[in-house]
Motif scaffolding. Sequence first.
Motif, PDB file in Angstrom:
ATOM      1  N   GLY A   5     -61.774   9.410 -43.997  1.00  0.00           N
ATOM      2  CA  GLY A   5     -62.065   8.243 -44.654  1.00  0.00           C
ATOM      3  C   GLY A   5     -63.573   7.700 -45.047  1.00  0.00           C
ATOM      4  O   GLY A   5     -63.873   6.950 -45.788  1.00  0.00           O
ATOM      5  N   THR A   6     -64.316   8.592 -44.355  1.00  0.00           N
ATOM      6  CA  THR A   6     -65.879   8.290 -44.523  1.00  0.00           C
ATOM      7  C   THR A   6     -66.647   9.359 -45.139  1.00  0.00           C
ATOM      8  O   THR A   6     -67.572   9.016 -45.815  1.00  0.00           O
ATOM      9  N   SER A   7     -66.132  10.875 -44.873  1.00  0.00           N
ATOM     10  CA  SER A   7     -66.772  11.681 -45.490  1.00  0.00           C
ATOM     11  C   SER A   7     -65.736  13.186 -45.534  1.00  0.00           C
ATOM     12  O   SER A   7     -64.697  12.950 -44.865  1.00  0.00           O
ATOM     13  N   CYS A   8     -66.219  14.053 -46.400  1.00  0.00           N
ATOM     14  CA  CYS A   8     -65.388  15.211 -46.322  1.00  0.00           C
ATOM     15  C   CYS A   8     -66.480  16.279 -46.354  1.00  0.00           C
ATOM     16  O   CYS A   8     -67.463  16.614 -46.664  1.00  0.00           O
ATOM     17  N   ARG A   9     -65.772  17.332 -45.114  1.00  0.00           N
ATOM     18  CA  ARG A   9     -66.738  18.523 -44.927  1.00  0.00           C
ATOM     19  C   ARG A   9     -65.967  19.814 -45.401  1.00  0.00           C
ATOM     20  O   ARG A   9     -64.909  19.751 -45.220  1.00  0.00           O
ATOM     21  N   ALA A  30     -71.327  22.192 -45.992  1.00  0.00           N
ATOM     22  CA  ALA A  30     -71.594  21.168 -46.800  1.00  0.00           C
ATOM     23  C   ALA A  30     -70.819  20.036 -46.525  1.00  0.00           C
ATOM     24  O   ALA A  30     -69.612  20.022 -46.177  1.00  0.00           O
ATOM     25  N   LYS A  31     -71.369  18.803 -47.163  1.00  0.00           N
ATOM     26  CA  LYS A  31     -70.498  17.480 -46.848  1.00  0.00           C
ATOM     27  C   LYS A  31     -70.519  16.922 -48.423  1.00  0.00           C
ATOM     28  O   LYS A  31     -71.475  16.711 -49.117  1.00  0.00           O
ATOM     29  N   ALA A  32     -69.474  15.846 -48.455  1.00  0.00           N
ATOM     30  CA  ALA A  32     -69.681  14.961 -49.665  1.00  0.00           C
ATOM     31  C   ALA A  32     -68.815  13.779 -49.243  1.00  0.00           C
ATOM     32  O   ALA A  32     -68.726  13.604 -48.042  1.00  0.00           O
ATOM     33  N   GLY A  33     -68.757  12.777 -50.225  1.00  0.00           N
ATOM     34  CA  GLY A  33     -68.056  11.587 -49.803  1.00  0.00           C
ATOM     35  C   GLY A  33     -66.517  11.619 -49.190  1.00  0.00           C
ATOM     36  O   GLY A  33     -65.905  12.393 -48.948  1.00  0.00           O
ATOM     37  N   ALA A  34     -66.204  10.288 -49.050  1.00  0.00           N
ATOM     38  CA  ALA A  34     -64.798  10.145 -48.605  1.00  0.00           C
ATOM     39  C   ALA A  34     -63.476  10.701 -49.187  1.00  0.00           C
ATOM     40  O   ALA A  34     -63.691  10.968 -50.627  1.00  0.00           O
ATOM     41  N   THR A  63     -55.493   6.091 -50.425  1.00  0.00           N
ATOM     42  CA  THR A  63     -56.233   5.098 -51.162  1.00  0.00           C
ATOM     43  C   THR A  63     -56.711   5.496 -52.474  1.00  0.00           C
ATOM     44  O   THR A  63     -56.729   4.598 -53.303  1.00  0.00           O
ATOM     45  N   ASP A  64     -57.010   6.685 -52.589  1.00  0.00           N
ATOM     46  CA  ASP A  64     -57.652   7.217 -53.877  1.00  0.00           C
ATOM     47  C   ASP A  64     -57.671   8.773 -53.744  1.00  0.00           C
ATOM     48  O   ASP A  64     -58.349   9.250 -53.628  1.00  0.00           O
ATOM     49  N   LEU A  65     -56.648   9.175 -54.504  1.00  0.00           N
ATOM     50  CA  LEU A  65     -56.215  10.552 -54.416  1.00  0.00           C
ATOM     51  C   LEU A  65     -57.130  11.124 -55.519  1.00  0.00           C
ATOM     52  O   LEU A  65     -57.654  12.501 -55.035  1.00  0.00           O
ATOM     53  N   THR A  66     -57.543  10.704 -56.505  1.00  0.00           N
ATOM     54  CA  THR A  66     -58.252  11.595 -57.274  1.00  0.00           C
ATOM     55  C   THR A  66     -59.883  11.389 -56.845  1.00  0.00           C
ATOM     56  O   THR A  66     -60.577  12.556 -57.033  1.00  0.00           O
ATOM     57  N   GLY A  67     -60.054  10.306 -56.274  1.00  0.00           N
ATOM     58  CA  GLY A  67     -61.494  10.378 -55.570  1.00  0.00           C
ATOM     59  C   GLY A  67     -61.417  11.281 -54.359  1.00  0.00           C
ATOM     60  O   GLY A  67     -62.594  12.143 -54.278  1.00  0.00           O
ATOM     61  N   ILE A 120     -63.605  16.492 -52.241  1.00  0.00           N
ATOM     62  CA  ILE A 120     -63.099  17.802 -51.892  1.00  0.00           C
ATOM     63  C   ILE A 120     -63.657  18.801 -52.506  1.00  0.00           C
ATOM     64  O   ILE A 120     -64.355  19.863 -51.952  1.00  0.00           O
ATOM     65  N   VAL A 121     -63.879  18.843 -53.900  1.00  0.00           N
ATOM     66  CA  VAL A 121     -64.132  19.815 -54.863  1.00  0.00           C
ATOM     67  C   VAL A 121     -65.690  19.907 -54.571  1.00  0.00           C
ATOM     68  O   VAL A 121     -66.231  20.965 -54.510  1.00  0.00           O
TER      69      VAL A 121
END
Lengths: 294, 294
Positions: free
Chosen positions: A11-15, A29-33, A38-42, A47-48
Amino acid sequence: MDFVLGIDGGGTSCRAAVARADGVVLGRAKAGAANIRTDLTGARTSIVEAARRAFAEAGQDPDLVSRTPAVLGLAGANVGTYRQQLQAILPFSRSRVETDAEIALEGAVGAGDGAMAILGTGSAYMVRKGGKSRAIGGWGFQVGDQGSGARVGRDLLEQTLLAYDGIREASPLTREMLAVFRDRPEDVVEFTTNAKPGDFGGFAPKVFDYAQKGDAVAVWIVDRAVADVEAALGALDLSDDAPLCLLGGLAPLYASRLSQRFRRLLREPLGDALSGAVRMAARAFASPQGGGNS
Amino acid sequence: MDFVLGIDGGGTSCRAAVARADGVVLGRAKAGAANIRTDLTGARTSIVEAARRAFAEAGQDPDLVSRTPAVLGLAGANVGTYRQQLQAILPFSRSRVETDAEIALEGAVGAGDGAMAILGTGSAYMVRKGGKSRAIGGWGFQVGDQGSGARVGRDLLEQTLLAYDGIREASPLTREMLAVFRDRPEDVVEFTTNAKPGDFGGFAPKVFDYAQKGDAVAVWIVDRAVADVEAALGALDLSDDAPLCLLGGLAPLYASRLSQRFRRLLREPLGDALSGAVRMAARAFASPQGGGNS
């Protein structure tokens, strides 16, 4: 050269970590939630992005993501059809979506049998026996998460108000807590009205600290929390020879308090959840000769 | 002829009764919410409207409100300076603002010593000894209101999830509850996310019902709730010869379950909170000869 990807999304980030087919990590590397509920396309975007950055970190072309298989661990993957929906839109050569607990367990105990207890702001458990996993708990602090920081902190506020009312004996800890709220029980109630699990959980270390010093109320709360954790561990039906890992911020505080029956099973975790995803990807997608099958 | 007013104001409505100086009620009426903590001027409007309507109901001129003394019982009157702020803007000849608990106690046990336990969606207690009142509890179900419907209902959902996870034995009650949520623990959690105290409390009668039939989980929950209520009653330090009234929707369910020590003090309440406000007004503002002193 063939690669595999491990993804740990929350919910806070994606590694993300990219590794050789034998599991040796080359870049992280890391990116956003990545909240698939709650937000499949987000979540897909994060992830990508994390995956492409991991390739860049490894000195490789980010476009390789489309030729690379991935194992993803995501909170909520066991609910409804989120898993299937996400798999349908991911760009990897092959994708396997697991729960966050599944990759955490793999990270902690490896591919074999074993169990873990996550003891942080919330609490949750997972056991793997004969290759079959079972998760329990993790239902949130309102009606679950026994032994979690949120529950321990909430218990403290409740006992503080009971002490204020003379229903239970006050202790140094309850007096200190009341002072935090300017000795006004109304302020305690006000705080609880909008408190998030983490707000309650912030008081948990203090409870363990005072329990160590013998504070009667703290000891009472911690004893009950330990009993709750042991009850959950008991329901996991652990093997005598499989490792048990405690994860989360309260893990070291519980480790020394568990009864011998569980303490003798305790092991340090092998790695984190992301390393678990990488290991699962290497095992799932690489041939025994080290060649990829994507 | 001289009159007195009694007012019982709360978050959903405001009731007023006009009475003769000797306390005989002549007219009753109702108006909108009187929540002094969130809307002081709106509360004043509801209070005045209810009072004017009560005079009209009694066949008297509503303008008499300005020549009539009043006792008001209002939730939140013990917090901050709400009491003083309200008293400064009321139109009555004299005003005395009490808490809702104070007029409820007067209504239940009269002017002498006695105690009450409010056992409904929430829980709260008040005792009067030698003319001096003390209130305890009522801090809300999140960290208080032990024994209330909200707590009993929340306990049921918690035990239902523990049974689902195999951490405690299931019972007919936990199986029925899980079926209510389509056998999906996620739906239980979803429900709790936005549940109000009344939503949890809706399950409480079922718990008492199953406890009566010997359901193991229901008995466990009710036993704990009764112990919590008795702990609060114990903290009131009740006299051996003063009445104890149980009020609220769960009152009859608790009455038969209390230990003999408390059961022998139980009395039916003399009247409701509004009647308590009227009685206090008659006592405070009428001379022994029945003449008003406003």
